[in-house]
Design a protein around this motif. Structure first.
Motif, PDB file in Angstrom:
ATOM      1  N   ALA A 141       0.841  -1.200   0.000  1.00 36.62           N
ATOM      2  CA  ALA A 141       0.000   0.000   0.000  1.00 36.62           C
ATOM      3  C   ALA A 141       0.875   1.250   0.000  1.00 36.62           C
ATOM      4  O   ALA A 141       0.577   2.229  -0.709  1.00 36.62           O
ATOM      5  CB  ALA A 141      -0.936  -0.011   1.213  1.00 36.62           C
ATOM      6  N   SER A 142       1.979   1.222   0.760  1.00 39.06           N
ATOM      7  CA  SER A 142       2.897   2.371   0.770  1.00 39.06           C
ATOM      8  C   SER A 142       3.442   2.611  -0.633  1.00 39.06           C
ATOM      9  O   SER A 142       3.491   3.751  -1.116  1.00 39.06           O
ATOM     10  CB  SER A 142       4.073   2.107   1.716  1.00 39.06           C
ATOM     11  OG  SER A 142       3.634   1.659   2.971  1.00 39.06           O
ATOM     12  N   ALA A 143       3.881   1.516  -1.299  1.00 38.35           N
ATOM     13  CA  ALA A 143       4.440   1.636  -2.647  1.00 38.35           C
ATOM     14  C   ALA A 143       3.401   2.190  -3.611  1.00 38.35           C
ATOM     15  O   ALA A 143       3.691   3.066  -4.440  1.00 38.35           O
ATOM     16  CB  ALA A 143       4.938   0.270  -3.120  1.00 38.35           C
ATOM     17  N   LYS A 144       2.178   1.703  -3.491  1.00 35.80           N
ATOM     18  CA  LYS A 144       1.122   2.137  -4.409  1.00 35.80           C
ATOM     19  C   LYS A 144       0.772   3.615  -4.182  1.00 35.80           C
ATOM     20  O   LYS A 144       0.524   4.350  -5.148  1.00 35.80           O
ATOM     21  CB  LYS A 144      -0.111   1.222  -4.274  1.00 35.80           C
ATOM     22  CG  LYS A 144       0.104  -0.131  -5.010  1.00 35.80           C
ATOM     23  CD  LYS A 144      -0.912  -1.191  -4.613  1.00 35.80           C
ATOM     24  CE  LYS A 144      -0.678  -2.538  -5.307  1.00 35.80           C
ATOM     25  NZ  LYS A 144       0.708  -3.051  -5.379  1.00 35.80           N
ATOM     26  N   ARG A 145       0.782   4.060  -2.926  1.00 33.84           N
ATOM     27  CA  ARG A 145       0.519   5.481  -2.648  1.00 33.84           C
ATOM     28  C   ARG A 145       1.581   6.370  -3.288  1.00 33.84           C
ATOM     29  O   ARG A 145       1.272   7.376  -3.932  1.00 33.84           O
ATOM     30  CB  ARG A 145       0.526   5.740  -1.129  1.00 33.84           C
ATOM     31  CG  ARG A 145      -0.829   5.689  -0.467  1.00 33.84           C
ATOM     32  CD  ARG A 145      -0.799   6.324   0.933  1.00 33.84           C
ATOM     33  NE  ARG A 145       0.214   5.739   1.806  1.00 33.84           N
ATOM     34  CZ  ARG A 145       0.032   4.629   2.516  1.00 33.84           C
ATOM     35  NH1 ARG A 145      -1.119   3.983   2.469  1.00 33.84           N
ATOM     36  NH2 ARG A 145       0.995   4.161   3.277  1.00 33.84           N
ATOM     37  N   ILE A 146       2.857   5.969  -3.124  1.00 32.91           N
ATOM     38  CA  ILE A 146       3.956   6.778  -3.681  1.00 32.91           C
ATOM     39  C   ILE A 146       3.899   6.746  -5.208  1.00 32.91           C
ATOM     40  O   ILE A 146       4.054   7.781  -5.877  1.00 32.91           O
ATOM     41  CB  ILE A 146       5.321   6.263  -3.156  1.00 32.91           C
ATOM     42  CG1 ILE A 146       5.383   6.415  -1.624  1.00 32.91           C
ATOM     43  CG2 ILE A 146       6.475   7.004  -3.817  1.00 32.91           C
ATOM     44  CD1 ILE A 146       6.545   5.671  -0.973  1.00 32.91           C
ATOM     45  N   ALA A 182       4.688  -1.655  -6.309  1.00 34.58           N
ATOM     46  CA  ALA A 182       3.611  -1.023  -7.069  1.00 34.58           C
ATOM     47  C   ALA A 182       3.950  -1.144  -8.547  1.00 34.58           C
ATOM     48  O   ALA A 182       5.035  -0.710  -8.978  1.00 34.58           O
ATOM     49  CB  ALA A 182       3.462   0.445  -6.685  1.00 34.58           C
ATOM     50  N   ASN A 183       3.075  -1.784  -9.278  1.00 36.41           N
ATOM     51  CA  ASN A 183       3.140  -1.929 -10.739  1.00 36.41           C
ATOM     52  C   ASN A 183       4.201  -2.924 -11.230  1.00 36.41           C
ATOM     53  O   ASN A 183       4.052  -3.505 -12.301  1.00 36.41           O
ATOM     54  CB  ASN A 183       3.353  -0.568 -11.429  1.00 36.41           C
ATOM     55  CG  ASN A 183       2.172   0.361 -11.204  1.00 36.41           C
ATOM     56  OD1 ASN A 183       1.037  -0.099 -11.060  1.00 36.41           O
ATOM     57  ND2 ASN A 183       2.427   1.662 -11.140  1.00 36.41           N
ATOM     58  N   ILE A 184       5.293  -3.085 -10.486  1.00 32.64           N
ATOM     59  CA  ILE A 184       6.367  -4.004 -10.893  1.00 32.64           C
ATOM     60  C   ILE A 184       5.936  -5.451 -10.629  1.00 32.64           C
ATOM     61  O   ILE A 184       5.545  -5.777  -9.509  1.00 32.64           O
ATOM     62  CB  ILE A 184       7.644  -3.707 -10.071  1.00 32.64           C
ATOM     63  CG1 ILE A 184       8.132  -2.285 -10.295  1.00 32.64           C
ATOM     64  CG2 ILE A 184       8.742  -4.725 -10.357  1.00 32.64           C
ATOM     65  CD1 ILE A 184       8.704  -2.029 -11.656  1.00 32.64           C
ATOM     66  N   SER A 242       0.232  -6.292  -8.514  1.00 28.71           N
ATOM     67  CA  SER A 242       1.389  -7.030  -7.983  1.00 28.71           C
ATOM     68  C   SER A 242       1.539  -6.774  -6.493  1.00 28.71           C
ATOM     69  O   SER A 242       1.161  -5.729  -5.982  1.00 28.71           O
ATOM     70  CB  SER A 242       2.658  -6.612  -8.710  1.00 28.71           C
ATOM     71  OG  SER A 242       2.982  -5.283  -8.391  1.00 28.71           O
ATOM     72  N   GLN A 243       2.108  -7.731  -5.792  1.00 29.23           N
ATOM     73  CA  GLN A 243       2.350  -7.572  -4.361  1.00 29.23           C
ATOM     74  C   GLN A 243       3.594  -8.353  -3.967  1.00 29.23           C
ATOM     75  O   GLN A 243       3.912  -9.381  -4.569  1.00 29.23           O
ATOM     76  CB  GLN A 243       1.137  -8.011  -3.547  1.00 29.23           C
ATOM     77  CG  GLN A 243       0.536  -9.325  -3.995  1.00 29.23           C
ATOM     78  CD  GLN A 243      -0.791  -9.615  -3.304  1.00 29.23           C
ATOM     79  OE1 GLN A 243      -1.489  -8.702  -2.848  1.00 29.23           O
ATOM     80  NE2 GLN A 243      -1.125 -10.887  -3.187  1.00 29.23           N
TER      81      GLN A 243
END
Lengths: 257, 257
Positions: A141-146, A182-184, A242-243
């Motif tokens: 969630a942190s990665a997706k927010r950034i 996020a996305n990767i 992705s996660q």
């Protein structure tokens, strides 16, 4: 020929709770006259994400349980630190102290599923003695927010990997691995594809996110202050769902539990 | 700001026994109008080194021992392949077959000390059906020979990492690791140094050679033909006596044997 460039983002300040990492990254990029283009990837050290989110605990605020006190005796660690390790973990994987060593080793399965020493609880690179840095509550969630903030600002697709530094059971030294995405894609699944000589690739799945995290370690030295590394030029397929847990071997397949 | 560039060397042909890898790399670089400068690093896939050195065996030339036949039954593999795995290994680490799986897993300690599946014996990316590719006899020596030829040609200091693709016990997917080194330190020993906030770094040693190998995986796709990856721009301290075995955890420290 295919080529990629890996660059540090200079001038990231000491991160404190509430800091806006995306804004700080944009400022750093602007300062070095760079911007994000479509397909760019940032690997961000877990520590700055944890600090920005306040995923820290001060050892003086911790009360050790009986279990922590017992375990602390066995490995000669501060029982309050052991308490934090236990509360971050869902399973003890290995506890060991060599008779000649000052401190022992506690390897656990973190609540997020990663197997590492001390449940990834870290006391280095903080300016507050006694502060323990934990993993972010939900690193994906942190990665997706950034990623979302940066994609919005630069109007392009951005990939984010949040990395931490883990040891390995059979090899010395540490490498960075991915704990938030996020996305990767976590893995580059090649199943069903053919090798260069027409033979089917059976079980090959390069761990793309861990390769990116590992590569970031070349510039993200632990004693330096380079917690954000920029990758330009890599071809990758965006995977919005992705996660990092896609990188975890299911416990029932763990031959070394 | 610190920055490094990672590039493939295009047009490496199918490598056969006796091929001069250094000469082929020089030709590839010349063709893409590049040269090696001081401090450049090449990561070379083990497969092309093994092929050039003839570190291969054809399965039809192998006679399975009784031990290999027994073990092959347990994991449902060709006994001749198991024979090769055993002869490449000094220790079985784990043998496992899931009841529902077609084939089982043999994890061994290779004669060179690396712990991996099938003693790193590989049957993909060969144009000869039935050919098994083994690790080079002495990958550090191979790396040093190639480094020496390239250093002589370009009159500069060159680092070489020979990489292979290994799985990990707790994480899915594979990453490249270093199995042979020339000049590149295996580990970046940081012991005794201070972190960014003046706190001593206790046991931090980024596995530099494995980070380089891992990073090469971003461009060295298994189904492609990019076995040589060029790194430009990394700062590193030359260590002429470095060896890949510096990356191996001593068996007596292995908590998961």
């Amino acid at each position: 020929m295919p080529s990629l460039t890996i660059t540090t983002i200079a001038g990231i300040p000491y991160i404190r709770k509430g800091d806006d990492l995306a804004a700080i990254i944009i400022e750093g990029l602007t300062h070095q006259v760079q911007k994000l283009d479509d397909g760019d990837i940032l690997v961000i050290a877990q520590k700055v994400v944890s600090k920005a989110e306040g995923a820290c605990v001060h050892i003086d605020e911790v009360t050790a349980s009986d279990q922590a006190i017992q375990l602390a005796k066995k490995v000669n660690k501060d029982p309050r630190k052991v308490e934090v390790i236990l509360s971050e973990s869902k399973r003890l994987v290995k506890v060991h102290k060599h008779p000649n060593a000052n401190e022992g080793i506690i390897i656990t399965e973190h609540n997020l599923g990663h197997i590492s020493a001390n449940a990834a609880v870290d006391e280095s690179n903080t300016d507050t003695p006694g502060e323990l840095i934990l993993l972010p509550k939900d690193p994906d969630a942190s990665a997706k927010r950034i990623a979302s903030a940066l994609s919005h600002h630069y109007q392009c697709r951005v990939g984010i990997v949040i990395s931490d530094t883990f040891g390995r059971p059979w090899r010395l030294g540490q490498t960075n691995v991915a704990i938030g995405l996020a996305n990767i894609p976590a893995l580059n699944l090649l199943e069903g594809e053919l090798d260069a000589y027409g033979r089917p690739l059976k079980v090959t799945a390069p761990a793309l996110a861990d390769e990116l995290a590992g590569a970031s370690g070349l510039l993200m030295s632990k004693q330096g202050k380079c917690p954000v590394i920029l990758f330009k030029g890599l071809e990758w397929a965006c995977q919005p769902d992705s996660q990092a847990s896609d990188l975890l071997r299911p416990t029932k397949e763990d031959l070394f539990a």
